[in-house]
Design a protein around this motif. Structure first.
Motif, PDB file in Angstrom:
ATOM      1  N   ASN A  64      -7.198   7.172  -3.889  1.00  0.00           N
ATOM      2  CA  ASN A  64      -7.145   5.762  -4.313  1.00  0.00           C
ATOM      3  C   ASN A  64      -6.186   5.571  -5.470  1.00  0.00           C
ATOM      4  OD1 ASN A  64      -8.626   5.575  -7.033  1.00  0.00           O
ATOM      5  ND2 ASN A  64     -10.095   6.732  -5.812  1.00  0.00           N
ATOM      6  N   LYS A  83      -6.779  -1.470   2.198  1.00  0.00           N
ATOM      7  CA  LYS A  83      -6.646  -0.136   2.763  1.00  0.00           C
ATOM      8  C   LYS A  83      -6.003  -0.265   4.125  1.00  0.00           C
ATOM      9  CE  LYS A  83      -9.821   2.222   4.935  1.00  0.00           C
ATOM     10  NZ  LYS A  83     -10.983   3.050   5.382  1.00  0.00           N
ATOM     11  N   GLN A  85     -17.422   1.060   1.250  1.00  0.00           N
ATOM     12  CA  GLN A  85     -16.165   0.444   0.809  1.00  0.00           C
ATOM     13  C   GLN A  85     -16.211  -1.068   0.947  1.00  0.00           C
ATOM     14  OE1 GLN A  85     -12.946   2.513   2.873  1.00  0.00           O
ATOM     15  NE2 GLN A  85     -12.842   4.015   1.223  1.00  0.00           N
ATOM     16  N   ALA A 105      -6.797   3.636  -0.730  1.00  0.00           N
ATOM     17  CA  ALA A 105      -7.485   2.460  -1.268  1.00  0.00           C
ATOM     18  C   ALA A 105      -6.807   2.001  -2.552  1.00  0.00           C
ATOM     19  CB  ALA A 105      -8.946   2.783  -1.539  1.00  0.00           C
ATOM     20  N   TYR A 108      -8.675  -5.021   5.671  1.00  0.00           N
ATOM     21  CA  TYR A 108      -9.267  -3.688   5.615  1.00  0.00           C
ATOM     22  C   TYR A 108      -9.118  -3.032   6.984  1.00  0.00           C
ATOM     23  CZ  TYR A 108     -12.872  -0.060   5.127  1.00  0.00           C
ATOM     24  OH  TYR A 108     -13.552   1.130   5.082  1.00  0.00           O
ATOM     25  N   ASN A 125       0.864  -1.165   0.000  1.00  0.00           N
ATOM     26  CA  ASN A 125       0.000   0.000   0.000  1.00  0.00           C
ATOM     27  C   ASN A 125       0.910   1.227   0.000  1.00  0.00           C
ATOM     28  OD1 ASN A 125      -2.183   1.980   1.024  1.00  0.00           O
ATOM     29  ND2 ASN A 125      -3.329   0.068   0.791  1.00  0.00           N
ATOM     30  N   ASP A 183      -8.620   5.143   9.888  1.00  0.00           N
ATOM     31  CA  ASP A 183      -8.306   5.767   8.601  1.00  0.00           C
ATOM     32  C   ASP A 183      -7.928   7.225   8.874  1.00  0.00           C
ATOM     33  OD1 ASP A 183      -8.444   7.120   6.138  1.00  0.00           O
ATOM     34  OD2 ASP A 183     -10.021   5.803   5.366  1.00  0.00           O
TER      35      ASP A 183
END
Length: 465
Positions: A109, A93, A163, A99, A138, A47, A142
């Motif tokens: 994203n 995520k 999501q 994302a 996930y 990520n 966040d």
């Protein structure tokens, strides 16, 4: 997309996926058995932190840095097969909110990065092509979208639901969803702030056979499934399964390198020893109904480094997947509803000032109400501000001391029995019963080996029973 648009997006997605729950639903015990039968899999932390020097990425990092120019999910899948793994799990995520799928819920994203490719889609296709099961990770926490303690709004919850709806509607069958950053001591987002029962219900509606696993072992006791279908253990955080005593479906995770996301020294730093991976992790864990997931972090090109590839091949030469493990023991259904006793007024028989009754319902399993040694028949009580309905009580002792006890509830000024003359040898006691209504509930302790110490006394109203 602005937050006030999330709900509309979520509602539309629900309409489009109304038929997603048509697959034949298997029993939870069967799904748990299938999970532990998988034995060994690949965690893939990939990520925006991959392109930084810290696993906890800057929440304002630009999508422009996410640029894996040689991304090849087929290489990941081939590496997993070489180690005789059965599945993969990708970080869709992480905590900083980026994302890596084609989401409509936020501009933060992968489609707004130089890559402009749906990594989740490529991962799921590559792993399925190799006959590997697909799981997704996930994060509820966040930091980019300000979904953090004390700031949770309805729009935030709608975004999370939207999501998850995308992830469980657009990428085929997902064997399990591994959730992080939720009701852990460090994330501090409770199961009331983001309602666990609603999220759990949504997941099961969209994919009835998808296991829900929250990485919450830092808080909850190991003897029961509190807010998870599978018990999890993060070795690097000091969470270690008891291979002698475990009787629950479990997962233990460990990175092959020194941290979860790729670092510049990974290609030249030794990875975990093959013999230890096999003989101290896979083999003993599998005998204790525990699946082992090894994190292998792709580099900034989107490829797994050669030293990790070679180690995976050596694991595959030394260890063979022999199929299903022993039959998983029957276990109590997961607790998924809110604890209505949490922080409610409590009362008890005599206890010392440092171990008062409030410690038994403070949502902290490391503090306890402890009865004074002089008390021969200890009792503990929760009082509600009005009559409430409930159908489950949990009692978690600090140490196993209570030998015989009774549970009662108060209705219209009269105490009535729920559980009478109960003998229960476990440290964690779960009682499900026909729904009752009352403004108080209490435990009367008749026999004990040492002064009782209750870490948490929980009261719940489980829906659907």
């Amino acid at each position: 997309m602005k937050k006030n648009q999330f709900f509309r997006a979520f509602a539309l997605l629900l309409l489009l996926t109304a038929g997603a729950a048509t697959a034949q639903q298997r029993s939870l015990h069967d799904l748990q058995q299938q999970f532990v039968d998988l034995r060994f899999g690949m965690f893939i932390h990939f990520n925006i932190p991959t392109f930084m020097d810290d696993d906890w990425a800057d929440p304002d990092a630009s999508p422009a840095i996410f640029n894996p120019k040689k991304l090849d999910c087929n290489q990941w899948a081939e590496a997993a097969k070489s180690a005789n793994m059965s599945y993969g799990c990708l970080t869709t995520k992480h905590h900083s909110g980026f994302a890596i799928w084609n989401t409509k819920t936020t501009d933060y994203n992968v489609m707004n990065s130089p890559l402009k490719r749906d990594v989740v889609k490529e991962y799921t296709q590559a792993f399925r092509a190799k006959g590997l099961k697909v799981m997704l990770y996930y994060s509820i926490l966040d930091t980019h979208h300000k979904i953090r303690p004390g700031q949770i709004t309805k729009a935030d919850i709608d975004m999370i639901k939207a999501q998850l709806t995308e992830l469980l509607s657009n990428y085929g069958e997902i064997a399990a969803l591994i959730i992080d950053g939720w009701d852990a001591p460090w994330s501090r987002i409770s199961y009331d702030d983001v309602p666990f029962s609603e999220i759990y219900g949504l997941i099961k509606h969209l994919q009835p056979n998808c296991l829900v696993m929250d990485l919450n072992a830092a808080k909850y006791p190991t003897e029961a499934l509190f807010y998870t279908d599978i018990k999890s253990y993060e070795q690097g955080a000091g969470q270690h399964i008891s291979t002698n005593n475990n009787r629950l479906p479990a997962l233990s995770c460990l990175p092959i390198n020194g941290s979860w996301f790729w670092k510049a020294d990974f290609p030249t730093t030794p990875v975990k020893d093959v013999n230890r991976l096999v003989n101290e992790n896979i083999v003993p864990f599998n005998k204790a109904w525990c699946n082992f997931i090894l994190n292998v972090a792709p580099n900034r090109d989107g490829l797994i480094d050669n030293n990790a590839l070679e180690t995976l091949k050596q694991v595959g030469k030394q260890w063979k997947n022999e199929g299903p493990v022993a039959t998983l023991p029957a276990n109590a259904a997961p607790i998924i509803s809110s604890n209505i006793a949490k922080h409610q007024p409590a009362n008890s028989s005599w206890s010392d000032d440092m171990n008062l009754m409030d410690f038994a319902n403070d949502d902290n399993f490391r503090s306890s109400w402890v009865s004074n040694p002089a008390v021969k028949q200890p009792w503990f009580e929760i009082a509600f501000d009005k009559e409430k309905e409930f159908n489950m009580i949990t009692i978690v002792e600090d140490q196993q001391r209570i030998q015989k006890y009774r549970l009662e509830y108060n209705e219209n000024g009269a105490w009535k029995p729920i559980v009478s003359e109960n003998e229960n040898a476990g440290r964690v006691k779960i009682h499900r019963f026909p729904r009752v209504w009352g403004n108080k509930v209490r435990i009367l302790i008749d026999e004990f080996s040492a002064p009782p110490a209750i870490a948490e006394f929980g009261v719940y109203n489980e829906k659907g029973r």
